[in-house]
Design a protein around this motif. Structure first.
Motif, short mmCIF file in Angstrom:
data_model
loop_
_atom_site.label_atom_id
_atom_site.label_comp_id
_atom_site.label_asym_id
_atom_site.label_seq_id
_atom_site.Cartn_x
_atom_site.Cartn_y
_atom_site.Cartn_z
N THR A 4 0.85 -1.18 0.00
CA THR A 4 0.00 0.00 0.00
C THR A 4 0.89 1.23 0.00
O THR A 4 2.09 1.13 0.26
CB THR A 4 -0.94 0.03 1.21
N PHE A 5 0.29 2.37 -0.27
CA PHE A 5 1.05 3.61 -0.34
C PHE A 5 0.41 4.67 0.56
O PHE A 5 -0.81 4.71 0.71
CB PHE A 5 1.09 4.13 -1.78
N LEU A 6 1.23 5.49 1.16
CA LEU A 6 0.79 6.58 2.01
C LEU A 6 0.15 7.65 1.14
O LEU A 6 0.74 8.10 0.16
CB LEU A 6 1.97 7.15 2.78
N SER A 7 -1.07 8.08 1.50
CA SER A 7 -1.76 9.10 0.71
C SER A 7 -1.24 10.50 1.08
O SER A 7 -0.53 10.67 2.07
CB SER A 7 -3.27 9.05 0.97
N GLU A 8 -1.62 11.48 0.29
CA GLU A 8 -1.26 12.87 0.58
C GLU A 8 -1.80 13.31 1.94
O GLU A 8 -1.24 14.19 2.58
CB GLU A 8 -1.80 13.79 -0.52
N GLN A 9 -2.93 12.72 2.37
CA GLN A 9 -3.54 13.06 3.65
C GLN A 9 -2.90 12.30 4.82
O GLN A 9 -3.32 12.45 5.96
CB GLN A 9 -5.05 12.76 3.61
#
Length: 73
Positions: A4-9
């Motif tokens: 998974t990837f860390l979102s901008e939020q």
């Protein structure tokens, strides 16, 4: 393995397959720990202490009081 990837939020999404395997539902708390070697450990709290009540049965039907459990009696 899941990625998974860390979102901008600043949020992460947990793959549905993992949530299902954990028995996690909306509102399930997750505890995050960083171990001494730098690895991340995440635990889903899917069972409460009250759900474990009555899980252990007395040996041979014998029950004891808290006072009888004392090692200093």
């Amino acid at each position: 393995m899941h990625e998974t990837f860390l979102s901008e939020q600043g949020t992460l999404q947990v793959p549905a397959e993992l949530l299902k395997a954990l028995g996690a539902k909306p509102g399930t708390p997750f505890r995050w720990f960083i171990r001494g070697d730098g690895t991340l450990f995440v635990r889903a709290k899917t069972t409460s202490l009250s759900e474990l009540a009555g899980m252990l049965k007395p040996r041979h039907g014998k029950t004891v009081t808290v006072e009888e459990m004392s090692p200093f009696r």
